[in-house]
Design an enzyme around this catalytic site. Sequence first.
Site, PDB file in Angstrom:
ATOM      1  N   ASP A 249      19.913 -11.066  15.341  1.00  0.00           N
ATOM      2  CA  ASP A 249      19.195 -11.892  13.517  1.00  0.00           C
ATOM      3  C   ASP A 249      18.659 -11.378  13.570  1.00  0.00           C
ATOM      4  O   ASP A 249      17.434 -11.741  13.989  1.00  0.00           O
ATOM      5  CB  ASP A 249      19.829 -13.243  14.422  1.00  0.00           C
ATOM      6  CG  ASP A 249      20.518 -13.612  12.908  1.00  0.00           C
ATOM      7  OD1 ASP A 249      20.063 -13.095  11.797  1.00  0.00           O
ATOM      8  OD2 ASP A 249      20.615 -15.031  12.443  1.00  0.00           O
TER       9      ASP A 249
ATOM     10  N   ASN B 104      16.943  -0.858   7.938  1.00  0.00           N
ATOM     11  CA  ASN B 104      18.484  -0.356   6.794  1.00  0.00           C
ATOM     12  C   ASN B 104      18.754  -2.365   6.422  1.00  0.00           C
ATOM     13  O   ASN B 104      18.826  -1.900   5.585  1.00  0.00           O
ATOM     14  CB  ASN B 104      18.997   0.434   7.233  1.00  0.00           C
ATOM     15  CG  ASN B 104      20.172   0.443   6.499  1.00  0.00           C
ATOM     16  OD1 ASN B 104      21.117   0.668   5.842  1.00  0.00           O
ATOM     17  ND2 ASN B 104      21.948  -0.499   7.309  1.00  0.00           N
TER      18      ASN B 104
ATOM     19  N   TYR C  82      18.213 -11.738  -4.726  1.00  0.00           N
ATOM     20  CA  TYR C  82      18.124 -10.263  -3.675  1.00  0.00           C
ATOM     21  C   TYR C  82      17.074  -8.997  -4.791  1.00  0.00           C
ATOM     22  O   TYR C  82      16.823  -8.146  -3.641  1.00  0.00           O
ATOM     23  CB  TYR C  82      19.934  -9.286  -4.146  1.00  0.00           C
ATOM     24  CG  TYR C  82      19.910  -7.815  -3.407  1.00  0.00           C
ATOM     25  CD1 TYR C  82      19.595  -7.583  -1.812  1.00  0.00           C
ATOM     26  CD2 TYR C  82      20.011  -6.845  -4.199  1.00  0.00           C
ATOM     27  CE1 TYR C  82      19.806  -6.680  -1.559  1.00  0.00           C
ATOM     28  CE2 TYR C  82      19.881  -5.635  -3.690  1.00  0.00           C
ATOM     29  CZ  TYR C  82      19.797  -5.308  -2.206  1.00  0.00           C
ATOM     30  OH  TYR C  82      19.437  -4.126  -1.724  1.00  0.00           O
TER      31      TYR C  82
ATOM     32  N   ALA D 285      14.764  -9.258  -6.504  1.00  0.00           N
ATOM     33  CA  ALA D 285      12.698  -9.401  -5.768  1.00  0.00           C
ATOM     34  C   ALA D 285      12.714  -9.561  -5.194  1.00  0.00           C
ATOM     35  O   ALA D 285      11.428  -9.030  -4.529  1.00  0.00           O
ATOM     36  CB  ALA D 285      13.140 -11.286  -6.851  1.00  0.00           C
TER      37      ALA D 285
ATOM     38  N   LYS E 285      14.004  -6.828  -2.889  1.00  0.00           N
ATOM     39  CA  LYS E 285      13.339  -5.672  -2.602  1.00  0.00           C
ATOM     40  C   LYS E 285      12.316  -5.213  -3.321  1.00  0.00           C
ATOM     41  O   LYS E 285      11.804  -3.630  -3.079  1.00  0.00           O
ATOM     42  CB  LYS E 285      14.594  -5.300  -3.020  1.00  0.00           C
ATOM     43  CG  LYS E 285      15.654  -4.660  -2.658  1.00  0.00           C
ATOM     44  CD  LYS E 285      16.290  -4.126  -1.599  1.00  0.00           C
ATOM     45  CE  LYS E 285      17.491  -4.637  -0.071  1.00  0.00           C
ATOM     46  NZ  LYS E 285      16.848  -3.649   1.010  1.00  0.00           N
TER      47      LYS E 285
END
Length: 282
Positions: free
Chosen positions: A74, A102, A177, A179, A181
């Site tokens: 996890d 990824n 999301y 932000a 990246k």
Amino acid sequence: MSATTPRFAGLRAVVTGASRGIGAGIAERLAAEGADLMLVARTLDHHPTLTGSLTETAARLAGYGHRVEVLAADLSDPGDRARIVPEAVERLGGPVDILVNNAAAAIYQPLADYPLRRSRLTFEMNVHAPLELMQAVLPGMLECGRGWIVNLSSASARLFDGPPFRLVEPGTSLAVYAASKAALNRIVNGMAAELYGTRIRVNAVQPRAAVLSEGAAALTGGTLRADQIEHLEEMVEAVTALCAAPTELTGRICSSLDLIGELDLQVCGLDGRPWTRPEVSA
């Protein structure tokens, strides 16, 4: 790629989020070109709503004849993800040459009521986990005098133009999301600058259009037009190009299709064989 000397022959690679979609495609292309692999995902077997699993990916890759190991971990749990690189080194028989970050969390919701627990999970998965895995592979890469780190980013990291703001779905619901990246992009660039001269390349690549993986299809609900989609093979081509990048190609936040054009790459299938882009109907 030489028929006698595959591009990744003798290299050890770790790919996170390898159960399905882009991660599974990257892993297959690396295996097809000779790499030994550690595949990582949260669970070994089926997701309750998505097709594909770590076990299925490993079984498919075994046909290429190279070592394939799997690890359920996890990435949102710091203790759990700390196992990944040591286990990869032990089970693959040496330091990690290629790391592909990824795996990601994408939880879309308007900002006005976005829960703190979801924001924390998003940044834990999309920022802290990739950074810690990069830090974990560095000692081995520095000792070997080479390494390739590729992070999967997103064009959503760009700011909205405006005002007025002309938003398209999912609009501001992807802002947390996006932000995360954007933060990852800055870390990639900083890590590359810090390591410049060591022959360790650190890059990020994002789709220019949506790669309609199983997870993306579930998020978008089939609302994307044909011209808003790129093929999995194209995204994988760009990622694997960065897994073999020359020393001067580092610190970049690349767009997949733009990189393919810049490097004049011939897109291949996931098995490394010639591939023809399907015609897109109007």
